[in-house]
Enzyme design. Structure first.
Site, PDB file in Angstrom:
ATOM      1  N   GLY A   8     -19.542 -12.239   9.732  1.00 41.16           N
ATOM      2  CA  GLY A   8     -19.951 -12.547  11.105  1.00 41.16           C
ATOM      3  C   GLY A   8     -19.261 -13.808  11.590  1.00 41.16           C
ATOM      4  N   TYR A 150     -37.109  -9.456  10.462  1.00 39.77           N
ATOM      5  CA  TYR A 150     -36.146 -10.566  10.314  1.00 39.77           C
ATOM      6  C   TYR A 150     -36.675 -11.614   9.322  1.00 39.77           C
ATOM      7  CZ  TYR A 150     -32.935 -14.233  12.109  1.00 39.77           C
ATOM      8  OH  TYR A 150     -31.984 -15.220  12.247  1.00 39.77           O
ATOM      9  N   ILE A 183     -30.569 -22.247  17.587  1.00 42.40           N
ATOM     10  CA  ILE A 183     -29.188 -22.682  17.774  1.00 42.40           C
ATOM     11  C   ILE A 183     -28.591 -21.900  18.946  1.00 42.40           C
ATOM     12  CG2 ILE A 183     -26.932 -22.931  16.644  1.00 42.40           C
ATOM     13  CD1 ILE A 183     -29.210 -24.474  15.185  1.00 42.40           C
TER      14      ILE A 183
HETATM   15  P1  NAP Z   1     -24.321 -14.143  17.019  1.00 42.47           P
HETATM   16  O1  NAP Z   1     -23.826 -15.189  17.959  1.00 42.47           O
HETATM   17  O2  NAP Z   1     -25.032 -12.960  17.554  1.00 42.47           O
HETATM   18  O3  NAP Z   1     -23.085 -13.666  16.110  1.00 42.47           O
HETATM   19  C1  NAP Z   1     -23.276 -12.696  15.141  1.00 42.47           C
HETATM   20  C2  NAP Z   1     -22.025 -12.491  14.330  1.00 42.47           C
HETATM   21  O4  NAP Z   1     -22.323 -11.538  13.288  1.00 42.47           O
HETATM   22  C3  NAP Z   1     -20.886 -11.893  15.138  1.00 42.47           C
HETATM   23  O5  NAP Z   1     -19.675 -12.400  14.625  1.00 42.47           O
HETATM   24  C4  NAP Z   1     -21.006 -10.398  14.844  1.00 42.47           C
HETATM   25  O6  NAP Z   1     -19.786  -9.681  14.958  1.00 42.47           O
HETATM   26  C5  NAP Z   1     -21.440 -10.439  13.397  1.00 42.47           C
HETATM   27  N1  NAP Z   1     -22.128  -9.228  12.959  1.00 42.47           N
HETATM   28  C6  NAP Z   1     -23.261  -8.678  13.465  1.00 42.47           C
HETATM   29  N2  NAP Z   1     -23.571  -7.554  12.794  1.00 42.47           N
HETATM   30  C7  NAP Z   1     -22.602  -7.400  11.846  1.00 42.47           C
HETATM   31  C8  NAP Z   1     -22.347  -6.413  10.858  1.00 42.47           C
HETATM   32  N3  NAP Z   1     -23.162  -5.369  10.683  1.00 42.47           N
HETATM   33  N4  NAP Z   1     -21.250  -6.552  10.069  1.00 42.47           N
HETATM   34  C9  NAP Z   1     -20.414  -7.600  10.239  1.00 42.47           C
HETATM   35  N5  NAP Z   1     -20.596  -8.563  11.162  1.00 42.47           N
HETATM   36  C10 NAP Z   1     -21.672  -8.450  11.954  1.00 42.47           C
HETATM   37  O7  NAP Z   1     -25.328 -14.763  15.955  1.00 42.47           O
HETATM   38  P2  NAP Z   1     -25.540 -16.280  15.466  1.00 42.47           P
HETATM   39  O8  NAP Z   1     -26.630 -16.875  16.274  1.00 42.47           O
HETATM   40  O9  NAP Z   1     -24.245 -16.973  15.341  1.00 42.47           O
HETATM   41  O10 NAP Z   1     -26.161 -15.993  14.023  1.00 42.47           O
HETATM   42  C11 NAP Z   1     -25.414 -16.172  12.815  1.00 42.47           C
HETATM   43  C12 NAP Z   1     -26.400 -16.198  11.663  1.00 42.47           C
HETATM   44  O11 NAP Z   1     -27.294 -17.282  11.844  1.00 42.47           O
HETATM   45  C13 NAP Z   1     -27.257 -14.948  11.560  1.00 42.47           C
HETATM   46  O12 NAP Z   1     -27.456 -14.610  10.207  1.00 42.47           O
HETATM   47  C14 NAP Z   1     -28.567 -15.377  12.184  1.00 42.47           C
HETATM   48  O13 NAP Z   1     -29.635 -14.613  11.701  1.00 42.47           O
HETATM   49  C15 NAP Z   1     -28.621 -16.811  11.745  1.00 42.47           C
HETATM   50  N6  NAP Z   1     -29.500 -17.666  12.557  1.00 42.47           N
HETATM   51  C16 NAP Z   1     -29.260 -17.862  13.886  1.00 42.47           C
HETATM   52  C17 NAP Z   1     -30.108 -18.684  14.603  1.00 42.47           C
HETATM   53  C18 NAP Z   1     -29.886 -18.964  16.073  1.00 42.47           C
HETATM   54  O14 NAP Z   1     -30.780 -19.586  16.678  1.00 42.47           O
HETATM   55  N7  NAP Z   1     -28.770 -18.588  16.668  1.00 42.47           N
HETATM   56  C19 NAP Z   1     -31.208 -19.285  13.972  1.00 42.47           C
HETATM   57  C20 NAP Z   1     -31.432 -19.057  12.626  1.00 42.47           C
HETATM   58  C21 NAP Z   1     -30.558 -18.256  11.932  1.00 42.47           C
HETATM   59  P3  NAP Z   1     -19.292  -9.004  16.371  1.00 42.47           P
HETATM   60  O15 NAP Z   1     -18.736 -10.150  17.177  1.00 42.47           O
HETATM   61  O16 NAP Z   1     -18.265  -8.013  15.973  1.00 42.47           O
HETATM   62  O17 NAP Z   1     -20.506  -8.408  16.992  1.00 42.47           O
END
Ligand code: NAP
Length: 239
Positions: A8, A150, A183
């Protein structure tokens, strides 16, 4: 050449981690699943010092094939840093949560960890050096209503982090997790930031770079005696 794989890696926190690891001298394998334009942009930002690996982390066959192909094409190299970051959320109260919403979230956030980590662990053990960093969540520590799927996935990821850390510590492979709070990424689009930040002592959402800085440290040689840890990055939003 030091090589890192960020699942990701094309957007949000993963993208900031790619940039951080690039700054630290890594050649970065940027995994993503669908957004080709964002992935290409990320590769450009890290000055082409990496490559794109498009596969669904929740699909065991796809993970195995992509990583086996990469290893075959680079027989003398190994992935010494793995950041398990790819994740999705599909929130719903349990009484309305459909089987597919449960399964997809567990596949993408937790089963993916098993598929990718197992695929790259052996070379780390053989080389007696490796870093695995898992992106968990506050939700996996505290549990959040509307997120049983989740929270279960992220809680499982934290437990797996602690267990694997003990299996591989003797081989200089460390396994740690970060647990971000809120975030600013596409994932939190639609959340009521003004209301939610009232409960955050820092009075704001975090930035992807603030997560990436901690991941960069955990992925570094300096973090050699830190393993099995879960570091919260949440602006003081205690669980
Ligand atoms: P995001 O902006 O939605 O980005 C998600 C990333 O994961 C994108 O690069 C997406 O690729 C990729 N992805 C999604 N499904 C996938 C799959 N099946 N196989 C391969 N790649 C996949 O999310 P984010 O906020 O950066 O989150 C990143 C991590 O941090 C996640 O594990 C999330 O649970 C965790 N997290 C986030 C927050 C928050 O507040 N944002 C808080 C706690 C934890 P595409 O671009 O191709 O869709």
């Amino acid at each position: 050449m030091k090589i890192a794989l960020v699942t990701g890696g094309s957007r949000g926190i993963g993208r900031a981690i790619c940039e951080e690891l690039h700054k630290r001298g890594y050649y970065v394998l940027i995994n993503y699943v669908s957004n080709d334009a964002a992935a290409a942009d990320c590769l450009q930002v890290i000055e082409g010092q990496g490559e794109l690996l498009k596969f669904d982390v929740g699909n065991p066959g796809a993970v195995k094939e992509a990583l086996a192909q990469w290893q075959k094409a680079h027989p003398d190299d190994y992935i010494e840093v793995l950041v398990n970051n790819a994740g999705i959320r599909k929130d719903n109260l349990l009484i309305w949560l459909e089987p597919d919403e449960w399964r997809k979230v567990i596949d993408t956030n937790l089963n993916s960890w098993y598929y990718t980590t197992r695929a790259v662990l052996q070379p780390m053990l053989v080389h007696k050096y490796g870093r695995v960093v898992n992106v968990a969540s506050l939700s996996g520590i505290k549990g959040l209503p509307g997120q049983t799927n989740y929270s279960a996935a992220k809680g499982g990821l934290i437990a797996a982090t602690k267990a694997l850390a003990q299996e591989v510590a003797r081989k200089n492979v460390t396994v740690n997790a970060v647990a971000p709070g809120f975030i600013k990424t596409d994932m939190v689009d639609g959340l009521d930031e003004a209301a939610l930040k009232k409960d955050i002592p820092a009075a704001r959402f975090g930035n992807p770079e603030e997560v990436a800085a901690v991941v960069g440290f955990l992925a570094s040689r300096e973090a050699s005696y830190v393993t099995g840890e879960v570091i919260s990055i949440n602006g003081g939003l205690y669980t």
